[in-house]
Design a protein around this motif. Structure first.
Motif, PDB file in Angstrom:
ATOM      1  N   ILE A  39      18.239 -14.750   4.330  1.00  0.00           N
ATOM      2  CA  ILE A  39      18.785 -13.719   3.451  1.00  0.00           C
ATOM      3  C   ILE A  39      19.896 -14.342   2.614  1.00  0.00           C
ATOM      4  O   ILE A  39      20.836 -14.919   3.138  1.00  0.00           O
ATOM      5  N   TRP A  72      17.632  -3.598  -1.732  1.00  0.00           N
ATOM      6  CA  TRP A  72      17.311  -4.997  -1.449  1.00  0.00           C
ATOM      7  C   TRP A  72      18.236  -5.939  -2.213  1.00  0.00           C
ATOM      8  O   TRP A  72      18.664  -6.971  -1.675  1.00  0.00           O
ATOM      9  N   ARG A  73      18.546  -5.589  -3.446  1.00  0.00           N
ATOM     10  CA  ARG A  73      19.423  -6.439  -4.250  1.00  0.00           C
ATOM     11  C   ARG A  73      20.810  -6.559  -3.609  1.00  0.00           C
ATOM     12  O   ARG A  73      21.357  -7.659  -3.488  1.00  0.00           O
ATOM     13  N   ILE A 126      18.113  -9.179   0.050  1.00  0.00           N
ATOM     14  CA  ILE A 126      16.766  -9.284   0.609  1.00  0.00           C
ATOM     15  C   ILE A 126      15.761  -9.448  -0.527  1.00  0.00           C
ATOM     16  O   ILE A 126      15.695  -8.628  -1.435  1.00  0.00           O
ATOM     17  N   THR A 127      14.984 -10.519  -0.460  1.00  0.00           N
ATOM     18  CA  THR A 127      14.003 -10.800  -1.510  1.00  0.00           C
ATOM     19  C   THR A 127      12.569 -10.563  -1.052  1.00  0.00           C
ATOM     20  O   THR A 127      11.663 -10.420  -1.874  1.00  0.00           O
ATOM     21  N   PRO A 143      11.187  -8.048   1.751  1.00  0.00           N
ATOM     22  CA  PRO A 143      11.463  -7.094   2.833  1.00  0.00           C
ATOM     23  C   PRO A 143      10.541  -7.231   4.036  1.00  0.00           C
ATOM     24  O   PRO A 143      10.994  -7.118   5.181  1.00  0.00           O
ATOM     25  N   GLN A 175      11.856 -10.197   5.982  1.00  0.00           N
ATOM     26  CA  GLN A 175      13.272 -10.255   6.323  1.00  0.00           C
ATOM     27  C   GLN A 175      13.788  -9.044   7.096  1.00  0.00           C
ATOM     28  O   GLN A 175      14.885  -9.095   7.643  1.00  0.00           O
ATOM     29  N   VAL A 176      13.019  -7.962   7.146  1.00  0.00           N
ATOM     30  CA  VAL A 176      13.424  -6.763   7.889  1.00  0.00           C
ATOM     31  C   VAL A 176      12.685  -6.753   9.218  1.00  0.00           C
ATOM     32  O   VAL A 176      11.472  -6.985   9.272  1.00  0.00           O
ATOM     33  N   VAL A 225      16.275  -0.954   8.671  1.00  0.00           N
ATOM     34  CA  VAL A 225      16.379  -0.063   7.520  1.00  0.00           C
ATOM     35  C   VAL A 225      16.296   1.383   7.986  1.00  0.00           C
ATOM     36  O   VAL A 225      15.465   1.729   8.828  1.00  0.00           O
ATOM     37  N   VAL A 276      20.638  -0.503   4.823  1.00  0.00           N
ATOM     38  CA  VAL A 276      20.272  -1.669   5.615  1.00  0.00           C
ATOM     39  C   VAL A 276      21.440  -1.966   6.524  1.00  0.00           C
ATOM     40  O   VAL A 276      22.587  -2.065   6.063  1.00  0.00           O
TER      41      VAL A 276
END
Length: 395
Positions: free
Chosen positions: A6, A274-275, A279-280, A282, A285-286, A374, A389
């Motif tokens: 992240i 996300w920004r 997080i690019t 999701p 990364q989630v 989330v 998040v």
């Protein structure tokens, strides 16, 4: 589980905020043992105990409530001020229809982010046994589009549109219902506990609003949820769920060309979330997500709306079992709205359950190794969206 790194966005100047404690009631169709004030206090007392704090430590209180018509109590924040510990303290009321629980948590977080308060209590509730939500959603309100169909009748056409557009097979909704109800059986606070539910039993249940069947729809619950939020000093020495990002967006209920299957406000809120969280990707990364799914077909719809998958592909993630406990992205390990639905609190339950996951306090429905989670809520005619998040590590 999260694998991709992240990368944080540039600092926005916000102060760090964290969830210090989460509390909720036992959710039931009728909680005749408590008043509305008692219901809220049950959740609050558990949240304060979880945070190891008392009312004296709280600087401000934020109350969330779905439409007042649901219980017929206008401005319940005034009636509840004493019961929820707000006497002599700043008290705010939030209302954004079904998303209100999430919006209430975000408003409370903003008071900490902005440095206005060190510790804030947020609480949301619904006592549907003292109300008639179907009636309240169907009466003619001046200057509004008449619907007269309640929530299920309103959303069923959106589900049919999703099925047509995505080519999803008819059993996807039943798969979600089985997953969430089995998850709910692991949650000590859940309203519905159906460990023995099957795909066949869901598909055999009555059709309410084509294609939504009885076992694919949320219950009517009495319940409340509370979260205690604090700044960096308040979180020192505590196990906390750090808030990495929050987002809220809205759009009109009706306008020419509106996409009610994949609402723009939801996409915009997710993009902002996300920004801010850095997080690019999701899906990679989630670790887990609590999504507001009152009718089972909304799981694949929201997977697409939030950008976990491409449009038209959400149902494939569900069908592959990737949204189950142990899957790539467990969705609603708590059982979600399909297992407990005190409407005003349903969104905060999603936010609170996400925090419990990264704090390692979710009990039997804990996702192994959850570090990023989330919380998501939507309301009205899919025009209110709130999300956050949270993470185990300080952002």
């Amino acid at each position: 589980m999260a694998t991709a790194p992240i990368v944080r966005s540039a600092s926005s100047g916000k102060k760090r905020a964290a969830v210090l404690g989460v509390g909720q009631t036992h959710h039931r169709s009728k909680r005749l043992d408590v008043t509305i004030g008692g219901l809220c206090r049950e959740a609050i007392d558990r949240a304060l105990a979880d945070a190891e704090l008392t009312f004296d430590d709280i600087d401000a209180v934020v109350l969330g409530k779905a439409p007042d018509l649901f219980e017929g109590v206008m401005m319940p924040e005034l009636m509840l001020a004493d019961a929820i510990g707000a006497t002599g303290k700043p008290l705010l009321r939030v209302h954004t229809a079904g998303s209100v629980g999430g919006s209430t948590a975000n408003v409370a977080a903003s008071l900490v982010h902005g440095g206005e308060h060190s510790r804030v209590l947020a609480v949301a509730f619904e006592k549907q046994s003292e109300s008639n939500a179907m009636w309240a959603l169907s009466i003619g309100i001046p200057f509004h589009m008449p619907v007269g169909a309640g929530a299920g009748g309103y959303f069923a056409p959106h589900v049919r549109s999703y099925i047509r557009r995505s080519g999803a097979p008819s059993h996807i909704g039943a798969l979600v219902a089985v997953k969430d109800r089995r998850n709910g059986a692991k949650n000590e606070y859940a309203h519905l506990k159906q460990a023995d539910i099957t795909l066949e039993s869901v598909q055999a249940s009555a059709m309410l609003w084509d294609p939504i069947r009885y076992d694919e729809t949320c219950p009517s619950s009495d319940g409340a949820c509370a979260v205690v939020l604090g700044d960096e000093n308040a979180a020192r020495g505590k196990t906390a769920a750090w808030i990495h990002a929050t987002a809220m967006r809205t759009e009109p209920t009706t306008f020419a060309g509106r996409d009610q299957v994949n609402p723009q406000a939801g996409k915009d809120a997710a993009a902002a979330l996300w920004r801010e969280a850095g997080i690019t990707d999701p899906l990679s990364q989630v670790d887990t997500a609590e999504l507001y799914v009152p009718f089972s077909w909304f799981e694949p719809m929201w997977l697409e709306n939030l950008g976990f998958t491409e449009e038209g592909q959400g149902w494939k993630l569900t069908e592959a079992g990737e949204t189950e406990l142990g899957g790539r992205l467990p969705i609603n390990p708590s059982g979600g709205v399909l297992s407990s639905n005190p409407i005003g609190a349903s969104g905060m339950l999603r936010f609170g359950e996400a925090a419990m996951q990264v704090m390692g306090r979710a009990g039997e429905h804990q996702v192994d190794g959850a570090r990023i989670a989330v919380g998501h809520a939507y309301g009205g005619g899919s025009q209110y969206f709130s999300m956050w998040v949270v993470g185990a590590e300080k952002p």
